[in-house]
Write a protein that holds these residues in place. Sequence first.
Motif, PDB file in Angstrom:
ATOM      1  N   VAL A  61       0.854  -1.188   0.000  1.00 11.92           N
ATOM      2  CA  VAL A  61       0.000   0.000   0.000  1.00 11.92           C
ATOM      3  C   VAL A  61       0.891   1.240   0.000  1.00 11.92           C
ATOM      4  O   VAL A  61       1.742   1.404   0.880  1.00 11.92           O
ATOM      5  CB  VAL A  61      -0.942   0.012   1.218  1.00 11.92           C
ATOM      6  CG1 VAL A  61      -1.638   1.357   1.349  1.00 11.92           C
ATOM      7  CG2 VAL A  61      -1.972  -1.109   1.085  1.00 11.92           C
ATOM      8  N   THR A  62       0.686   2.087  -0.989  1.00  9.17           N
ATOM      9  CA  THR A  62       1.480   3.302  -1.131  1.00  9.17           C
ATOM     10  C   THR A  62       0.758   4.472  -0.465  1.00  9.17           C
ATOM     11  O   THR A  62      -0.311   4.873  -0.914  1.00  9.17           O
ATOM     12  CB  THR A  62       1.715   3.622  -2.622  1.00  9.17           C
ATOM     13  OG1 THR A  62       2.301   2.490  -3.253  1.00  9.17           O
ATOM     14  CG2 THR A  62       2.619   4.818  -2.786  1.00  9.17           C
ATOM     15  N   GLY A  67       5.530   4.116  -7.365  1.00  6.52           N
ATOM     16  CA  GLY A  67       6.475   3.067  -7.722  1.00  6.52           C
ATOM     17  C   GLY A  67       5.995   2.323  -8.947  1.00  6.52           C
ATOM     18  O   GLY A  67       4.986   2.698  -9.566  1.00  6.52           O
ATOM     19  N   TRP A  68       6.717   1.255  -9.283  1.00  7.99           N
ATOM     20  CA  TRP A  68       6.430   0.504 -10.504  1.00  7.99           C
ATOM     21  C   TRP A  68       6.547  -0.981 -10.233  1.00  7.99           C
ATOM     22  O   TRP A  68       7.288  -1.405  -9.338  1.00  7.99           O
ATOM     23  CB  TRP A  68       7.410   0.898 -11.615  1.00  7.99           C
ATOM     24  CG  TRP A  68       7.396   2.355 -11.922  1.00  7.99           C
ATOM     25  CD1 TRP A  68       8.109   3.348 -11.297  1.00  7.99           C
ATOM     26  CD2 TRP A  68       6.598   3.008 -12.913  1.00  7.99           C
ATOM     27  NE1 TRP A  68       7.819   4.569 -11.841  1.00  7.99           N
ATOM     28  CE2 TRP A  68       6.891   4.394 -12.839  1.00  7.99           C
ATOM     29  CE3 TRP A  68       5.687   2.564 -13.872  1.00  7.99           C
ATOM     30  CZ2 TRP A  68       6.301   5.332 -13.669  1.00  7.99           C
ATOM     31  CZ3 TRP A  68       5.094   3.487 -14.705  1.00  7.99           C
ATOM     32  CH2 TRP A  68       5.400   4.859 -14.610  1.00  7.99           C
ATOM     33  N   ILE A  78       2.122   2.398  -9.748  1.00  6.17           N
ATOM     34  CA  ILE A  78       1.400   2.422  -8.473  1.00  6.17           C
ATOM     35  C   ILE A  78       1.593   3.795  -7.854  1.00  6.17           C
ATOM     36  O   ILE A  78       2.721   4.213  -7.565  1.00  6.17           O
ATOM     37  CB  ILE A  78       1.912   1.332  -7.502  1.00  6.17           C
ATOM     38  CG1 ILE A  78       1.864  -0.049  -8.175  1.00  6.17           C
ATOM     39  CG2 ILE A  78       1.060   1.326  -6.233  1.00  6.17           C
ATOM     40  CD1 ILE A  78       3.146  -0.472  -8.822  1.00  6.17           C
ATOM     41  N   GLY A  79       0.498   4.527  -7.669  1.00  2.23           N
ATOM     42  CA  GLY A  79       0.557   5.862  -7.105  1.00  2.23           C
ATOM     43  C   GLY A  79       0.069   5.896  -5.666  1.00  2.23           C
ATOM     44  O   GLY A  79      -0.296   4.875  -5.075  1.00  2.23           O
ATOM     45  N   ALA A  80       0.052   7.085  -5.090  1.00  2.00           N
ATOM     46  CA  ALA A  80      -0.401   7.259  -3.716  1.00  2.00           C
ATOM     47  C   ALA A  80      -1.856   6.825  -3.587  1.00  2.00           C
ATOM     48  O   ALA A  80      -2.657   6.992  -4.510  1.00  2.00           O
ATOM     49  CB  ALA A  80      -0.248   8.713  -3.293  1.00  2.00           C
ATOM     50  N   ALA A  81      -2.185   6.259  -2.424  1.00  2.00           N
ATOM     51  CA  ALA A  81      -3.532   5.769  -2.116  1.00  2.00           C
ATOM     52  C   ALA A  81      -3.949   4.622  -3.027  1.00  2.00           C
ATOM     53  O   ALA A  81      -5.129   4.453  -3.336  1.00  2.00           O
ATOM     54  CB  ALA A  81      -4.556   6.892  -2.173  1.00  2.00           C
ATOM     55  N   PRO A 101       9.994   8.757  -4.749  1.00  2.00           N
ATOM     56  CA  PRO A 101      10.004   7.415  -4.153  1.00  2.00           C
ATOM     57  C   PRO A 101       8.797   7.179  -3.251  1.00  2.00           C
ATOM     58  O   PRO A 101       8.361   8.065  -2.526  1.00  2.00           O
ATOM     59  CB  PRO A 101      11.301   7.404  -3.332  1.00  2.00           C
ATOM     60  CG  PRO A 101      12.125   8.507  -3.883  1.00  2.00           C
ATOM     61  CD  PRO A 101      11.170   9.550  -4.346  1.00  2.00           C
ATOM     62  N   TRP A 102       8.301   5.967  -3.306  1.00  2.00           N
ATOM     63  CA  TRP A 102       7.106   5.658  -2.522  1.00  2.00           C
ATOM     64  C   TRP A 102       7.398   5.484  -1.035  1.00  2.00           C
ATOM     65  O   TRP A 102       8.507   5.162  -0.615  1.00  2.00           O
ATOM     66  CB  TRP A 102       6.390   4.449  -3.077  1.00  2.00           C
ATOM     67  CG  TRP A 102       7.167   3.142  -3.150  1.00  2.00           C
ATOM     68  CD1 TRP A 102       8.349   2.816  -2.539  1.00  2.00           C
ATOM     69  CD2 TRP A 102       6.780   1.987  -3.913  1.00  2.00           C
ATOM     70  NE1 TRP A 102       8.726   1.538  -2.872  1.00  2.00           N
ATOM     71  CE2 TRP A 102       7.779   0.996  -3.693  1.00  2.00           C
ATOM     72  CE3 TRP A 102       5.706   1.680  -4.726  1.00  2.00           C
ATOM     73  CZ2 TRP A 102       7.720  -0.269  -4.286  1.00  2.00           C
ATOM     74  CZ3 TRP A 102       5.644   0.423  -5.309  1.00  2.00           C
ATOM     75  CH2 TRP A 102       6.641  -0.535  -5.090  1.00  2.00           C
TER      76      TRP A 102
END
Length: 295
Positions: A61-62, A67-68, A78-81, A101-102
């Motif tokens: 969970v970001t 990230g990727w 993969i983004g925030a939330a 960076p996540w």
Amino acid sequence: MRIREGFPGQRLRVLPTTVVRAAAKQGPTSRLLVTDAGYFPHAANHGRVRKHGAIGSIVIVTSAGRGWCRTPGGLHRIGAAQALVIPAGVPHEYWADDDDPWTIWWMHARGPDAAEFERDLVAHAGPDDVAVVELHDLVRVVADLERVVDALETDETYPSLLRCAGAAWSVLAQVGADAAAGSPVRGEPVRAAQEYLRTHLDAVVEVAALARRFGLSTSHFSARFRAATGGGVVEYVKRLRMARACELLITTELPVADIARSVGYPDPFYFSRQFRSVHSCSPTDFRRGLHDRER
């Protein structure tokens, strides 16, 4: 060069193999067991490659950054939330974005319940070999993941592992529910309609009018509603009304006819038929059964 761990402020717990083997053979932890969990804040240069996948399901969970993840099925952002779910056995590589960076909370879970969650997620999230799910309540999911990490940090006793499994089940349930409901933005008309229906139980239900109220065509609204709830509007309202009727039968002495009107049924006989179709008994018998159990 990508690094697996070692970030300032990180939290990380991995169960010993002997503990995993023992916990996987007893009680609820035989159905759902968290073997690894952690928190990596602002994880610059973080990355991991598993050519043969992992033994269990991976949930990342970001909470910030991005990230990727690359799998045989393609490249995923993969983004925030958002939550990244990698099923057991899927070869993968994931890494933190170089520019942003996540910050991630993550866990590895195994057992029949985790496998069932994977199957259900694929049914709702699409045919890709991993799922990227938009989270509707990031704070709640992160709170449960923190409980997962807290439990593993406490000790490796069965009570702690059981508490960890409970928190993990909540994480899986929330991610699965959000996948089934779809994008928070895309699903907003449906959620608004659900709230309207919950607060207007005595109103006449017209699907076309409801669709117009929330700016959609009847067919588009009906399709979205069914995708989010698993059924049509009429059946959804019926279940809401019957649940409220049960509450009134339990907590009040109101006549059945009054309860029927309060939940949108002017005809008490029709109400009784609808009630019986859901609860397999009449409202009167339902109430009588409650009184009989209290004696």
